[in-house]
Design an enzyme around this catalytic site. Structure first.
Site, mmCIF file in Angstrom:
data_model
loop_
_atom_site.group_PDB
_atom_site.id
_atom_site.type_symbol
_atom_site.label_atom_id
_atom_site.label_comp_id
_atom_site.label_asym_id
_atom_site.label_seq_id
_atom_site.Cartn_x
_atom_site.Cartn_y
_atom_site.Cartn_z
ATOM 1 C CG HIS A 12 41.900 51.657 63.920
ATOM 2 N ND1 HIS A 12 42.064 52.982 63.556
ATOM 3 C CD2 HIS A 12 40.769 51.607 64.674
ATOM 4 C CE1 HIS A 12 41.086 53.700 64.087
ATOM 5 N NE2 HIS A 12 40.293 52.886 64.766
ATOM 6 C CD GLU A 41 40.138 59.826 66.620
ATOM 7 O OE1 GLU A 41 39.509 59.831 67.696
ATOM 8 O OE2 GLU A 41 40.777 58.807 66.225
ATOM 9 C CG ASN A 43 44.478 63.855 55.889
ATOM 10 O OD1 ASN A 43 44.894 62.843 55.331
ATOM 11 N ND2 ASN A 43 44.075 64.913 55.209
ATOM 12 C CG LEU A 44 47.524 58.341 58.226
ATOM 13 C CD1 LEU A 44 47.535 56.834 57.978
ATOM 14 C CD2 LEU A 44 48.451 58.692 59.384
ATOM 15 C CB SER A 110 48.788 45.498 46.606
ATOM 16 O OG SER A 110 47.995 44.919 45.589
ATOM 17 C CB SER A 111 49.408 40.487 44.484
ATOM 18 O OG SER A 111 48.074 40.814 44.128
ATOM 19 C CG HIS A 186 39.316 44.549 45.948
ATOM 20 N ND1 HIS A 186 39.587 45.246 47.108
ATOM 21 C CD2 HIS A 186 40.229 44.977 45.038
ATOM 22 C CE1 HIS A 186 40.625 46.052 46.914
ATOM 23 N NE2 HIS A 186 41.031 45.910 45.676
ATOM 24 N NE ARG A 194 26.951 42.030 39.785
ATOM 25 C CZ ARG A 194 27.512 41.665 38.635
ATOM 26 N NH1 ARG A 194 28.837 41.645 38.541
ATOM 27 N NH2 ARG A 194 26.773 41.334 37.605
ATOM 28 C CD1 TRP A 209 30.655 43.054 33.216
ATOM 29 C CD2 TRP A 209 32.560 44.190 32.935
ATOM 30 N NE1 TRP A 209 30.320 44.330 32.850
ATOM 31 C CE2 TRP A 209 31.466 45.057 32.675
ATOM 32 C CE3 TRP A 209 33.857 44.674 32.824
ATOM 33 C CZ2 TRP A 209 31.652 46.384 32.313
ATOM 34 C CZ3 TRP A 209 34.037 46.005 32.464
ATOM 35 C CH2 TRP A 209 32.946 46.844 32.201
ATOM 36 N NE ARG A 216 42.632 38.016 39.020
ATOM 37 C CZ ARG A 216 43.004 37.804 37.762
ATOM 38 N NH1 ARG A 216 43.542 36.640 37.425
ATOM 39 N NH2 ARG A 216 42.816 38.733 36.841
ATOM 40 C CG ASP A 285 38.409 36.892 30.793
ATOM 41 O OD1 ASP A 285 37.371 36.987 31.453
ATOM 42 O OD2 ASP A 285 38.610 36.013 29.942
#
Length: 332
Positions: A12, A41, A43-44, A110-111, A186, A194, A209, A216, A285
Protein backbone atom coordinates in the site's frame (compact mmCIF):
# COMPACT_ATOMS: atom_id res chain seq x y z
CA UNK A 1 -19.41 -1.36 -5.52
CA UNK A 2 -20.23 -4.49 -3.58
CA UNK A 3 -17.68 -4.08 -0.79
CA UNK A 4 -16.55 -7.11 1.22
CA UNK A 5 -15.90 -6.90 4.92
CA UNK A 6 -12.14 -6.55 4.62
CA UNK A 7 -9.68 -5.94 1.76
CA UNK A 8 -5.94 -6.43 2.14
CA UNK A 9 -3.83 -4.20 -0.11
CA UNK A 10 -0.30 -5.64 -0.16
CA UNK A 11 2.20 -2.93 -1.03
CA UNK A 12 0.00 0.00 0.00
CA UNK A 13 2.96 2.38 0.29
CA UNK A 14 4.04 1.78 -3.29
CA UNK A 15 2.84 3.81 -6.23
CA UNK A 16 0.24 1.27 -7.39
CA UNK A 17 -0.85 0.06 -3.95
CA UNK A 18 -1.44 3.59 -2.68
CA UNK A 19 -3.49 4.36 -5.80
CA UNK A 20 -5.62 1.25 -5.20
CA UNK A 21 -6.29 2.41 -1.64
CA UNK A 22 -7.33 5.84 -3.00
CA UNK A 23 -9.64 4.14 -5.50
CA UNK A 24 -11.26 1.93 -2.86
CA UNK A 25 -11.86 4.91 -0.57
CA UNK A 26 -13.31 6.94 -3.45
CA UNK A 27 -15.64 4.05 -4.26
CA UNK A 28 -17.00 4.17 -0.70
CA UNK A 29 -15.14 1.35 0.96
CA UNK A 30 -14.67 2.20 4.66
CA UNK A 31 -11.07 2.92 5.60
CA UNK A 32 -11.44 0.81 8.73
CA UNK A 33 -11.95 -2.27 6.55
CA UNK A 34 -8.88 -1.76 4.35
CA UNK A 35 -5.98 -3.79 5.74
CA UNK A 36 -2.45 -2.53 5.22
CA UNK A 37 0.96 -3.40 6.63
CA UNK A 38 4.33 -1.77 6.09
CA UNK A 39 7.39 -3.87 5.29
CA UNK A 40 8.58 -3.32 8.85
CA UNK A 41 5.30 -4.71 10.15
CA UNK A 42 5.08 -7.64 7.73
CA UNK A 43 7.89 -9.01 5.57
CA UNK A 44 6.10 -10.73 2.70
CA UNK A 45 9.12 -12.92 1.94
CA UNK A 46 8.71 -14.49 5.41
CA UNK A 47 6.31 -17.38 4.86
CA UNK A 48 5.50 -17.96 8.55
CA UNK A 49 4.79 -14.26 9.14
CA UNK A 50 2.51 -14.05 6.09
CA UNK A 51 0.57 -17.15 7.16
CA UNK A 52 0.14 -15.77 10.67
CA UNK A 53 -1.09 -12.43 9.32
CA UNK A 54 -3.75 -14.04 7.13
CA UNK A 55 -4.84 -16.40 9.89
CA UNK A 56 -5.29 -13.45 12.23
CA UNK A 57 -6.94 -10.92 9.90
CA UNK A 58 -8.99 -13.13 7.53
CA UNK A 59 -9.44 -10.69 4.60
CA UNK A 60 -12.08 -11.41 1.96
CA UNK A 61 -10.20 -9.80 -0.95
CA UNK A 62 -6.50 -9.29 -1.68
CA UNK A 63 -4.83 -6.86 -4.06
CA UNK A 64 -1.27 -8.12 -4.49
CA UNK A 65 0.57 -4.94 -5.52
CA UNK A 66 3.67 -5.54 -3.41
CA UNK A 67 6.87 -6.12 -5.37
CA UNK A 68 10.53 -5.27 -5.58
CA UNK A 69 10.71 -2.93 -8.57
CA UNK A 70 13.31 -0.82 -10.32
CA UNK A 71 14.68 0.36 -13.64
CA UNK A 72 17.22 -1.20 -15.97
CA UNK A 73 20.20 -0.39 -13.73
CA UNK A 74 18.59 -1.93 -10.65
CA UNK A 75 17.47 -5.06 -12.52
CA UNK A 76 20.96 -5.52 -13.96
CA UNK A 77 22.72 -4.97 -10.63
CA UNK A 78 20.45 -6.99 -8.33
CA UNK A 79 19.00 -9.90 -10.39
CA UNK A 80 19.01 -12.35 -7.45
CA UNK A 81 17.10 -9.90 -5.28
CA UNK A 82 14.52 -9.30 -8.00
CA UNK A 83 13.76 -12.93 -8.75
CA UNK A 84 13.89 -14.23 -5.17
CA UNK A 85 11.89 -11.49 -3.47
CA UNK A 86 9.18 -11.34 -6.13
CA UNK A 87 8.83 -15.13 -6.28
CA UNK A 88 8.53 -15.33 -2.50
CA UNK A 89 6.03 -12.48 -2.26
CA UNK A 90 3.75 -14.07 -4.85
CA UNK A 91 4.02 -17.61 -3.48
CA UNK A 92 3.62 -16.65 0.17
CA UNK A 93 0.66 -14.30 -0.28
CA UNK A 94 -1.28 -16.49 -2.73
CA UNK A 95 -0.80 -19.66 -0.67
CA UNK A 96 -1.68 -17.94 2.62
CA UNK A 97 -4.74 -16.37 0.99
CA UNK A 98 -5.96 -19.76 -0.19
CA UNK A 99 -5.29 -21.46 3.16
CA UNK A 100 -7.36 -18.81 4.92
CA UNK A 101 -10.39 -18.86 2.68
CA UNK A 102 -9.72 -15.86 0.42
CA UNK A 103 -11.76 -16.39 -2.73
CA UNK A 104 -10.96 -13.11 -4.54
CA UNK A 105 -7.36 -12.05 -5.27
CA UNK A 106 -5.86 -9.76 -7.91
CA UNK A 107 -2.19 -10.16 -8.82
CA UNK A 108 -0.39 -7.26 -10.47
CA UNK A 109 2.30 -8.08 -13.00
CA UNK A 110 4.19 -6.12 -15.65
CA UNK A 111 4.43 -5.74 -19.41
CA UNK A 112 7.97 -7.16 -19.22
CA UNK A 113 6.42 -10.66 -19.06
CA UNK A 114 6.17 -10.59 -22.85
CA UNK A 115 8.93 -11.71 -25.23
CA UNK A 116 11.45 -9.11 -26.35
CA UNK A 117 10.36 -9.53 -29.97
CA UNK A 118 6.62 -9.92 -29.35
CA UNK A 119 4.40 -8.59 -32.17
CA UNK A 120 3.10 -5.07 -31.49
CA UNK A 121 0.75 -4.27 -29.90
CA UNK A 122 1.42 -7.06 -27.41
CA UNK A 123 -1.61 -9.27 -26.75
CA UNK A 124 -2.10 -11.66 -23.86
CA UNK A 125 -1.54 -14.54 -26.29
CA UNK A 126 2.14 -13.52 -26.66
CA UNK A 127 3.00 -14.85 -23.19
CA UNK A 128 5.68 -17.60 -23.27
CA UNK A 129 6.08 -17.45 -27.05
CA UNK A 130 9.69 -16.21 -27.11
CA UNK A 131 12.78 -15.05 -25.23
CA UNK A 132 12.43 -12.32 -22.61
CA UNK A 133 14.39 -9.07 -22.51
CA UNK A 134 17.65 -10.08 -20.81
CA UNK A 135 17.95 -7.00 -18.58
CA UNK A 136 14.78 -7.76 -16.61
CA UNK A 137 14.37 -11.49 -17.17
CA UNK A 138 14.55 -12.43 -13.44
CA UNK A 139 11.79 -9.96 -12.57
CA UNK A 140 9.70 -11.09 -15.55
CA UNK A 141 10.04 -14.77 -14.63
CA UNK A 142 8.80 -14.02 -11.11
CA UNK A 143 5.79 -12.15 -12.50
CA UNK A 144 5.00 -14.96 -14.93
CA UNK A 145 5.15 -17.36 -11.97
CA UNK A 146 2.59 -15.17 -10.17
CA UNK A 147 0.20 -15.42 -13.12
CA UNK A 148 0.60 -19.19 -13.23
CA UNK A 149 0.12 -19.47 -9.47
CA UNK A 150 -3.24 -17.72 -9.79
CA UNK A 151 -4.26 -19.89 -12.73
CA UNK A 152 -3.15 -23.09 -11.01
CA UNK A 153 -5.09 -22.37 -7.81
CA UNK A 154 -8.14 -21.55 -9.95
CA UNK A 155 -7.84 -24.81 -11.88
CA UNK A 156 -7.32 -26.99 -8.81
CA UNK A 157 -9.56 -25.23 -6.28
CA UNK A 158 -11.98 -23.07 -8.28
CA UNK A 159 -14.83 -25.54 -8.26
CA UNK A 160 -14.26 -27.00 -4.81
CA UNK A 161 -13.34 -23.83 -2.87
CA UNK A 162 -14.70 -20.96 -4.98
CA UNK A 163 -11.18 -19.66 -5.68
CA UNK A 164 -11.18 -16.80 -8.20
CA UNK A 165 -7.66 -15.36 -8.56
CA UNK A 166 -7.05 -12.91 -11.39
CA UNK A 167 -4.05 -11.10 -12.89
CA UNK A 168 -3.59 -7.74 -14.59
CA UNK A 169 -0.51 -6.64 -16.55
CA UNK A 170 -0.01 -2.86 -16.66
CA UNK A 171 1.98 -0.93 -19.20
CA UNK A 172 4.58 1.59 -17.95
CA UNK A 173 3.03 3.38 -14.98
CA UNK A 174 3.78 6.78 -13.46
CA UNK A 175 2.24 9.14 -10.96
CA UNK A 176 2.18 10.12 -7.26
CA UNK A 177 4.18 7.84 -5.00
CA UNK A 178 6.76 6.97 -7.66
CA UNK A 179 10.42 6.33 -6.88
CA UNK A 180 12.66 9.18 -8.03
CA UNK A 181 15.98 7.52 -7.22
CA UNK A 182 18.68 8.75 -9.64
CA UNK A 183 19.76 5.21 -10.60
CA UNK A 184 17.02 2.74 -9.60
CA UNK A 185 13.89 4.43 -10.96
CA UNK A 186 11.92 4.09 -14.19
CA UNK A 187 12.15 6.48 -17.11
CA UNK A 188 9.54 9.14 -16.19
CA UNK A 189 10.56 9.67 -12.53
CA UNK A 190 14.25 9.50 -13.51
CA UNK A 191 13.81 12.17 -16.17
CA UNK A 192 11.69 14.35 -13.88
CA UNK A 193 14.50 14.38 -11.34
CA UNK A 194 17.20 15.00 -13.92
CA UNK A 195 15.38 17.87 -15.65
CA UNK A 196 14.44 19.42 -12.31
CA UNK A 197 18.01 19.30 -11.03
CA UNK A 198 19.31 20.68 -14.34
CA UNK A 199 16.91 23.61 -14.09
CA UNK A 200 17.83 24.30 -10.46
CA UNK A 201 21.58 24.18 -11.10
CA UNK A 202 21.39 26.05 -14.40
CA UNK A 203 22.87 23.19 -16.41
CA UNK A 204 22.91 24.01 -20.15
CA UNK A 205 21.88 20.53 -21.29
CA UNK A 206 20.55 17.15 -20.24
CA UNK A 207 22.04 14.07 -21.89
CA UNK A 208 19.78 11.03 -22.36
CA UNK A 209 20.89 7.53 -23.26
CA UNK A 210 19.91 6.28 -26.70
CA UNK A 211 18.61 7.83 -29.87
CA UNK A 212 15.25 8.92 -28.44
CA UNK A 213 13.38 6.93 -31.10
CA UNK A 214 12.04 3.94 -29.06
CA UNK A 215 8.29 4.04 -28.51
CA UNK A 216 6.77 3.59 -25.08
CA UNK A 217 3.25 3.61 -23.64
CA UNK A 218 2.52 5.31 -20.30
CA UNK A 219 -0.53 5.08 -18.02
CA UNK A 220 -1.28 7.27 -15.00
CA UNK A 221 -1.33 5.12 -11.88
CA UNK A 222 -4.81 6.15 -10.71
CA UNK A 223 -6.23 4.97 -14.01
CA UNK A 224 -4.46 1.65 -13.42
CA UNK A 225 -6.01 1.46 -9.95
CA UNK A 226 -9.44 2.08 -11.47
CA UNK A 227 -8.88 -0.81 -13.87
CA UNK A 228 -7.75 -3.06 -11.00
CA UNK A 229 -10.91 -2.47 -8.98
CA UNK A 230 -13.00 -2.94 -12.12
CA UNK A 231 -11.38 -6.29 -12.95
CA UNK A 232 -11.54 -7.51 -9.33
CA UNK A 233 -15.29 -6.93 -9.17
CA UNK A 234 -16.31 -8.32 -12.55
CA UNK A 235 -18.83 -11.17 -12.37
CA UNK A 236 -16.98 -14.48 -12.56
CA UNK A 237 -19.00 -15.69 -15.54
CA UNK A 238 -18.12 -12.55 -17.52
CA UNK A 239 -14.43 -12.80 -16.63
CA UNK A 240 -14.31 -16.44 -17.67
CA UNK A 241 -16.13 -15.65 -20.90
CA UNK A 242 -13.24 -13.42 -22.02
CA UNK A 243 -10.32 -15.46 -20.65
CA UNK A 244 -9.01 -19.01 -20.66
CA UNK A 245 -7.98 -21.17 -17.67
CA UNK A 246 -4.31 -21.08 -18.71
CA UNK A 247 -4.38 -17.63 -20.35
CA UNK A 248 -6.35 -15.55 -17.90
CA UNK A 249 -4.33 -12.37 -17.38
CA UNK A 250 -5.53 -9.00 -18.67
CA UNK A 251 -3.46 -6.19 -20.17
CA UNK A 252 -4.00 -2.64 -18.92
CA UNK A 253 -2.67 0.05 -21.24
CA UNK A 254 -3.27 3.63 -22.32
CA UNK A 255 -3.90 2.76 -25.96
CA UNK A 256 -1.18 4.80 -27.69
CA UNK A 257 2.55 5.39 -27.35
CA UNK A 258 5.17 8.09 -27.92
CA UNK A 259 8.90 8.31 -28.55
CA UNK A 260 11.35 8.79 -25.70
CA UNK A 261 12.33 12.08 -27.37
CA UNK A 262 8.73 13.31 -27.24
CA UNK A 263 8.51 12.24 -23.61
CA UNK A 264 11.74 14.05 -22.74
CA UNK A 265 10.54 17.31 -24.30
CA UNK A 266 7.22 17.01 -22.45
CA UNK A 267 9.00 16.53 -19.12
CA UNK A 268 11.38 19.42 -19.86
CA UNK A 269 8.34 21.64 -20.42
CA UNK A 270 6.59 20.51 -17.22
CA UNK A 271 9.72 21.03 -15.07
CA UNK A 272 10.59 24.37 -16.67
CA UNK A 273 13.93 23.24 -18.13
CA UNK A 274 14.82 25.49 -21.08
CA UNK A 275 18.25 24.08 -22.00
CA UNK A 276 19.28 21.60 -24.66
CA UNK A 277 18.35 17.92 -24.72
CA UNK A 278 21.09 15.71 -26.17
CA UNK A 279 20.52 12.07 -27.11
CA UNK A 280 23.57 9.82 -26.91
CA UNK A 281 23.03 7.35 -29.74
CA UNK A 282 26.16 5.41 -28.72
CA UNK A 283 24.20 4.12 -25.71
CA UNK A 284 21.63 1.30 -26.03
CA UNK A 285 18.03 2.02 -26.95
CA UNK A 286 16.43 -1.13 -25.57
CA UNK A 287 13.34 -2.59 -27.23
CA UNK A 288 12.16 -0.52 -30.19
CA UNK A 289 8.50 -0.56 -29.15
CA UNK A 290 6.36 -1.80 -26.26
CA UNK A 291 2.65 -1.19 -26.75
CA UNK A 292 -0.04 -3.20 -25.00
CA UNK A 293 -3.14 -4.60 -26.70
CA UNK A 294 -5.85 -3.78 -24.16
CA UNK A 295 -8.82 -4.95 -26.23
CA UNK A 296 -9.59 -7.75 -23.75
CA UNK A 297 -9.98 -5.19 -20.96
CA UNK A 298 -12.14 -2.99 -23.16
CA UNK A 299 -14.39 -5.94 -23.95
CA UNK A 300 -14.87 -6.30 -20.19
CA UNK A 301 -16.31 -2.81 -19.92
CA UNK A 302 -13.33 -0.61 -18.95
CA UNK A 303 -12.85 1.99 -21.64
CA UNK A 304 -11.76 5.39 -20.43
CA UNK A 305 -8.46 6.71 -19.13
CA UNK A 306 -9.15 9.95 -17.27
CA UNK A 307 -5.64 11.43 -17.07
CA UNK A 308 -3.74 12.42 -20.23
CA UNK A 309 0.06 12.52 -20.24
CA UNK A 310 0.42 16.30 -19.89
CA UNK A 311 -1.85 16.43 -16.84
CA UNK A 312 -0.31 13.28 -15.41
CA UNK A 313 3.25 14.60 -15.73
CA UNK A 314 2.25 17.83 -13.99
CA UNK A 315 0.70 15.88 -11.09
CA UNK A 316 3.77 13.65 -10.89
CA UNK A 317 6.14 16.63 -10.84
CA UNK A 318 4.16 18.14 -7.97
CA UNK A 319 4.52 14.84 -6.12
CA UNK A 320 8.28 14.92 -6.74
CA UNK A 321 8.50 18.45 -5.34
CA UNK A 322 6.50 17.42 -2.26
CA UNK A 323 8.70 14.38 -1.66
CA UNK A 324 11.82 16.52 -2.07
CA UNK A 325 10.52 19.11 0.40
CA UNK A 326 9.64 16.40 2.93
CA UNK A 327 13.13 14.87 2.69
CA UNK A 328 14.74 18.24 3.19
CA UNK A 329 12.48 18.97 6.16
CA UNK A 330 13.27 15.67 7.88
CA UNK A 331 17.01 15.63 7.08
CA UNK A 332 19.26 16.05 10.16
Amino acid sequence: MNTPETIYVAGHRGMVGSAIVRQLLAAGHPASHILTRTHAELNLTDQAAVRAFFARTKPQQVYLAAAKVGGIHANHTFPADFIYQNLMIAANVIEAAFCNGVQKLLFLGSSCIYPKLAPQPMSEQALLTGLLEATNEPYAVAKIAGIKLCESYNRQFGASHGVDYRSVMPTNLYGPGDNYHPENSHVIPALIRRFHEARVTGAPEVAIWGSGTPLREFLFVDDMASACVHVMNLPKALYEQHTQPTLSHINVGYGSDMTIAELAHSIAHVTGFAGQIRFDATKPDGTARKLMDSSRLHSLGWQTQKVDLTSGLALTYQDFLQQTAQRQHTAP
